[in-house]
Design an enzyme around this catalytic site. Sequence first.
Site, PDB file in Angstrom:
ATOM      1  N   GLY A   2       0.823  -1.217   0.000  1.00 57.88           N
ATOM      2  CA  GLY A   2       0.000   0.000   0.000  1.00 57.88           C
ATOM      3  C   GLY A   2       0.848   1.254   0.000  1.00 57.88           C
ATOM      4  N   ASN A   3       0.245   2.380   0.327  1.00 52.65           N
ATOM      5  CA  ASN A   3       1.012   3.627   0.436  1.00 52.65           C
ATOM      6  C   ASN A   3       0.465   4.476   1.586  1.00 52.65           C
ATOM      7  OD1 ASN A   3      -1.076   5.514  -0.660  1.00 52.65           O
ATOM      8  ND2 ASN A   3      -0.834   4.192  -2.457  1.00 52.65           N
ATOM      9  N   HIS A   4       1.103   5.609   1.832  1.00 53.62           N
ATOM     10  CA  HIS A   4       0.788   6.407   3.022  1.00 53.62           C
ATOM     11  C   HIS A   4      -0.385   7.359   2.858  1.00 53.62           C
ATOM     12  CE1 HIS A   4       4.061   4.952   5.360  1.00 53.62           C
ATOM     13  NE2 HIS A   4       4.954   5.305   4.453  1.00 53.62           N
ATOM     14  N   SER A   5      -1.082   7.317   1.729  1.00 46.61           N
ATOM     15  CA  SER A   5      -2.182   8.280   1.540  1.00 46.61           C
ATOM     16  C   SER A   5      -3.252   8.088   2.620  1.00 46.61           C
ATOM     17  CB  SER A   5      -2.809   8.074   0.157  1.00 46.61           C
ATOM     18  OG  SER A   5      -3.996   8.827   0.080  1.00 46.61           O
ATOM     19  N   ALA A  26      -4.217   7.963  -4.398  1.00 48.30           N
ATOM     20  CA  ALA A  26      -2.851   7.519  -4.665  1.00 48.30           C
ATOM     21  C   ALA A  26      -2.950   6.042  -5.064  1.00 48.30           C
ATOM     22  CB  ALA A  26      -2.001   7.686  -3.423  1.00 48.30           C
TER      23      ALA A  26
END
Length: 401
Positions: free
Chosen positions: A206-209, A274
């Site tokens: 995943g990502n930090h959004s 994102a």
Amino acid sequence: MERKKVILGVSGSISAYKSALITRLLVKNEIDVQVIMTEDACKFITPLTLSTLSKNEVLTSFDRENGLWNNHVHLGINANAILIAPASANTIAKIANGLCDNLLTAVYLSARCPVFVAPAMDHDMWLHPATQRNIKTLEKDGVHIIPPESGELASGLIGEGRLAEPENIVNQLNVFFENEKPLRGKKIMITAGPTYEPIDPVRFIGNHSSGKMGIALADYAAKLGADVQLVLGPTHLRPKNESVKVENVQSAHGMLRASLHYAEKSDWCIMAAAVSDYTPQEVSKIKIKKKESEFTVDMKKTTDILAELGKTKKANQMLIGFALETNDEVEHAKKKLVKKNLDFIVLNSLKDKGAGFGHDTNKITIINKEGNKKPYELKSKWDVAGDILQYAIEREKTQNE
Ligand code: CTP
């Protein structure tokens, strides 16, 4: 969008006590209330009651204690609407004839905003040809009359003349503001948040959004009257505005499917999510066990949702993208703008303090397809959402001219 400012004018009538309920309802509807009372109104209800409820000083005359004066011109110009409730026969007669012997009538005369008048008086006073003539004059002047209701009056008589119910009065004002909203009737799809690309039943990439920016856009657009469909990746945050429709998705593929579905019916698509550019080639159905050797995940490309929408973009559709960059920001953003066939792109740089993932603030530059750049200051994400929507509103307006 700024909170609406309403001047509530209270004149002398036994129903002046209902102005307390009106004030409370206006405040509940997130409207800033500036109460102006006539001298006679103060005999029926105290300024203290209304200042407590409106959380604002109540004005009753031109002069202030410290030698200053209440500037009626400024008061009138800064308001979004004036509501005179209750409006006595005397106040109605004065404003219909341009008399201004108190602060309320002077504010009325210098105001540029819409005016609502809710009369309250005895049945015979209401029906008197002089009052009816004054009401017609006010209507001709563009004043919105909220007619009195029938019922038992303070005089003991039964008939028309009773102040309309506070709920009805505030409702009429709300309907008016609703119709005034700049995005009324506009369908907007917004994507927000990260995507989670599953590796096995318990792991993902995943990502930090956080989804804060896209959610702020959804809430703001709904506040401006838009019909908003939010396609939301995995985040614990939710829009506050109950009219925002939310479809929760997990992966880039899920977001693609939902976005293609809603984009078809949308006037504007704002892609703030994102989205992962890659997803594991294969997803294990069972939990992958630890081994002695290194572990590699083969990844395949996901579909670029925004680029896909750019290919099928309809003539009147507006497509808005985001670019989060760390270097050569403008150059990268411009490339994305062209490649994805966007109307404009919102660039934020991770080099700017307070911009990007997780923060409550953001600092953006908008670049349009004509190549014009508009930089903005560091602001709260809520205010940034307002700037982006305002930019889109103005762009559409100039294009339709
Ligand atoms: N976007 C999208 N679908 C993807 C990837 C990106 O809809 N699969 C959208 C984003 O929501 C954003 C814009 O495209 O509005 C730009 O996303 P970004 O990640 O900055 O750019 P990429 O095109 O993925 O390029 P890169 O990651 O190389 O910067």
